[in-house]
Every structure is written in C-alpha cells, then in structure tokens.
Design a protein around this motif. Sequence first.
Motif, short mmCIF file in Angstrom:
data_model
loop_
_atom_site.label_atom_id
_atom_site.label_comp_id
_atom_site.label_asym_id
_atom_site.label_seq_id
_atom_site.Cartn_x
_atom_site.Cartn_y
_atom_site.Cartn_z
N ALA A 97 46.41 -52.22 7.29
CA ALA A 97 45.46 -51.03 7.35
C ALA A 97 45.43 -50.08 8.57
O ALA A 97 45.61 -49.12 8.75
N ILE A 98 46.01 -50.98 9.64
CA ILE A 98 45.94 -50.15 11.22
C ILE A 98 47.37 -49.85 11.09
O ILE A 98 47.45 -48.40 11.79
N TRP B 142 38.62 -46.54 13.89
CA TRP B 142 37.94 -47.77 14.75
C TRP B 142 37.63 -49.15 13.95
O TRP B 142 37.79 -50.13 14.46
N LYS B 143 37.18 -48.67 12.78
CA LYS B 143 36.67 -49.73 11.80
C LYS B 143 37.80 -50.72 11.51
O LYS B 143 37.58 -51.83 11.16
N ASN B 144 39.28 -50.09 11.24
CA ASN B 144 40.20 -51.05 11.00
C ASN B 144 40.28 -52.13 12.15
O ASN B 144 40.65 -53.25 11.75
N TYR B 145 40.15 -51.91 13.35
CA TYR B 145 40.10 -52.83 14.52
C TYR B 145 39.12 -53.61 14.61
O TYR B 145 38.99 -54.87 14.75
N SER B 146 37.62 -53.29 14.28
CA SER B 146 36.56 -53.95 14.48
C SER B 146 36.77 -54.93 13.65
O SER B 146 36.12 -56.14 13.51
N GLU B 147 36.94 -54.59 12.33
CA GLU B 147 36.98 -55.62 11.01
C GLU B 147 38.20 -56.84 11.41
O GLU B 147 37.75 -57.94 10.99
N ARG B 148 39.04 -56.20 11.79
CA ARG B 148 40.03 -57.41 12.29
C ARG B 148 39.30 -58.20 13.46
O ARG B 148 39.77 -59.51 13.31
N SER C 200 41.24 -56.44 19.96
CA SER C 200 40.94 -55.55 18.89
C SER C 200 39.57 -54.99 19.10
O SER C 200 39.51 -53.69 18.98
N PHE C 201 38.75 -55.74 19.76
CA PHE C 201 37.37 -55.01 20.10
C PHE C 201 37.51 -54.00 21.26
O PHE C 201 36.82 -52.98 21.15
N PRO D 296 33.79 -45.02 22.04
CA PRO D 296 32.93 -45.53 23.01
C PRO D 296 31.60 -45.15 22.81
O PRO D 296 30.98 -45.72 23.48
N ASP D 297 31.20 -44.36 21.67
CA ASP D 297 29.95 -44.04 21.72
C ASP D 297 29.09 -44.68 20.48
O ASP D 297 28.03 -44.49 20.11
N ILE D 298 29.70 -45.55 20.11
CA ILE D 298 29.48 -46.43 18.88
C ILE D 298 29.39 -48.16 19.39
O ILE D 298 30.13 -48.63 20.29
N ALA D 299 28.25 -48.67 19.18
CA ALA D 299 27.82 -50.11 19.72
C ALA D 299 29.04 -51.11 19.33
O ALA D 299 28.95 -52.20 20.00
N THR D 300 29.67 -50.80 18.18
CA THR D 300 30.37 -52.11 17.66
C THR D 300 31.24 -52.77 18.38
O THR D 300 31.21 -53.97 18.44
N GLY D 301 32.17 -51.96 19.14
CA GLY D 301 33.22 -52.49 20.11
C GLY D 301 32.74 -53.34 21.08
O GLY D 301 32.97 -54.68 21.35
N TYR D 302 31.46 -52.90 21.88
CA TYR D 302 30.76 -53.71 22.93
C TYR D 302 30.18 -54.89 22.31
O TYR D 302 30.23 -55.88 23.14
N LEU D 303 29.52 -54.86 21.19
CA LEU D 303 28.99 -55.96 20.50
C LEU D 303 29.83 -56.97 20.22
O LEU D 303 29.58 -58.21 20.44
N GLY D 304 30.99 -56.46 19.82
CA GLY D 304 31.94 -57.58 19.46
C GLY D 304 32.61 -58.16 20.77
O GLY D 304 32.90 -59.45 20.68
N LEU D 305 32.81 -57.37 21.65
CA LEU D 305 33.62 -58.24 23.09
C LEU D 305 32.36 -58.94 23.60
O LEU D 305 32.83 -60.23 24.02
N GLY D 306 31.10 -58.68 23.58
CA GLY D 306 30.21 -59.67 23.87
C GLY D 306 29.93 -61.16 23.24
O GLY D 306 30.04 -61.83 23.63
N THR D 307 30.28 -60.78 21.96
CA THR D 307 30.24 -61.97 21.01
C THR D 307 31.49 -63.01 21.28
O THR D 307 31.48 -64.13 21.42
N VAL D 308 32.75 -62.10 21.42
CA VAL D 308 33.74 -63.00 21.64
C VAL D 308 33.72 -63.77 23.19
O VAL D 308 33.98 -64.88 23.36
N TYR D 309 33.18 -62.91 24.19
CA TYR D 309 32.96 -63.67 25.58
C TYR D 309 31.87 -64.94 25.39
O TYR D 309 31.94 -66.05 25.88
#
Length: 309
Positions: free
Chosen positions: A218-219, A226-232, A248-249, A257-270
């Motif tokens: 997909a990538i 961005w969604k291809n990376y967020s789902e991975r 990925s995040f 950068p104006d969508i919350a998904t990446g930051y939420l994903g990074l926070g979850t991993v940390y």
Amino acid sequence: FLLSGSVRNETNGNITVVATLEEPEKKSALWTGQFAAASQDLLTMEDRIYSGLIQALHLPPAKDEPNRGTAHPTESLEAYYLYLQGRAAFRQKGDVASGFTAVGLFTKAIEKDPNFGLAYAGMADAWMYIYDQKKDRIWLDKALYTAEQARRLSPDMPESHIALGGVYRHTGRHAEAIGELARALALAPGSDAAALRLALAYKDMGDEPESMRYYAVAIDANPYYWKNYSERGRAQVHFGEYGPAIGSFRKVTELAPDIATGYLGLGTVYFHQGKCEQAIPQFQKAIRITPSTNAYANLGACYYSLYRF
C-alpha cells in the motif's frame, strides 16, 4: 517515461488538453497530442488520450483492456464531479463530519445517475468509517447494503470489491473479505486502498507477516497518503513492534500535521514504552487539533502513572 500536460479553458467554453510523453534520460518527446472537447464531453476526451498513449507506447493491450480502458463509470459528468468531491472530502480529513459530508455528495451523485456503482462504493466506505467511530449497527447495515449495490452495478470496478471486502472484514467474514480484496488487487495492482484493506484483514486474523507485506504494498503504491502509515503504525503497536510504529506515526505527522491521528499514535506508543513525559505533549497536540475521548483518556492515564493526580 514521463507524461506531462496542460489544460486550458477556451473562450468558447471548450477545454483543450496538450499531453506529452517523454523519455527523461534521453530528453526527448516520444509523442505529443492535442485534444479539445466541450466540458460535457471530458470522459470521451479521456478515452482519446488513453488510446493515443497506448499507441505511442506500442503496447498490445490485454484481451479485456479495450473494454475496461474505455468503460465509463457514469455518463453524467455532474455525477462524476460529485463522486470525486465525496472521495476528496473523505480522504483529506478523515473524521465523522467529513464522513457525513461525503455521504451527502455521494447521495447527490446517485440522484444524477442511479446506476453509478462507484458512488455506492464511496458511500459504503463513508458509512463504514462512521461506524468505526460511532459503533452503531445501523451504519454497518447501511455500509453492507451500499457495498452490495456497488458490486451488483459495477462488478468489474475494483472499488466495488474494496468496499464489500471492507464490510465483510468488519462483520468477521475474514475469508470472504480476503477474497473480495484479492479480486480488487487483481483488477488494480496499483491500488493502495485494496492493499491496505488486505493488510487490515490479515492483521485481524493475527497473520503479522502477511499483514506487514500488504502494508508495504500500500505504501509503495501511494507513499503520500497519511492513512497508509497510520494503519501500519496501529498494526505495529498491535503486534508489539513499538520502534517501527514510532517511524510510521512520525510520517503521519509529516504528511498530515493538521490531523490528530499521528500525534495520538505517537503518544500511545510512548505510553506503551513507559515514556509518559514524551507521550503527554503528543496527546496535548492531538487534543488541540481534535478533542477526543481517546486522547483525554490516554492523557489522564499518563498523569496517573506519573502520580500527578
């Protein structure tokens, strides 16, 4: 080869397209074509450009290629514009509001052409996203109905099988989902949407190697969505691969950068890594962009872990 071109609106209301096929290494043009058409005949113009390219490339088409290459999803240009607007609304933002906006646009497209299978497929995708967020069975039922309509009306369109495969996956019919999505990928090997949903189906079945293989497909097909990376990233978290998930995040935050998904994903991993001090600013960024129960709950869990009651 590189295909480039220009589009010009003429004073008489017609549209002129000049297309050029080049071989960059040789810095030479292999073919140039000029095409003019009235705005209501743009789909026919696409057919002519397509035929010109096939001839310029000296490619013998597959036996079904002439029919598939010139098959119009609709003869209504108004319906087609509405469909494209619906897809754009849904892909750019990816929230519930944009999902309902997309449904409205797809509905208008179907009003213009009741046999427009692609519009049903788009609507099924939008209903499915809304179901993902709201978890109300009514949205899942709507997604199943519209996906079945899409396949009935447009069985040779990969989008129909992508939509139905996505619904089957959500209803636990994994083997049927994989069958539909494999059919879509056979029809359109360059479809990141088909590959992404295959990856999700294999993830649901716990098959990490196949899942990661199709995320890569997909990538590779579309490295700009961005969604291809967020789902991975979500799958990597699911399988405990926290280091790769951070990469990925981070890519999501670069592309969107104006969508919350990446930051939420990074926070979850940390948070999973026990790095709450690094997770907190990521959750705070996500909340500033789009307040959500997940972001607040995770932020609260971080403060709790740090005894900041």
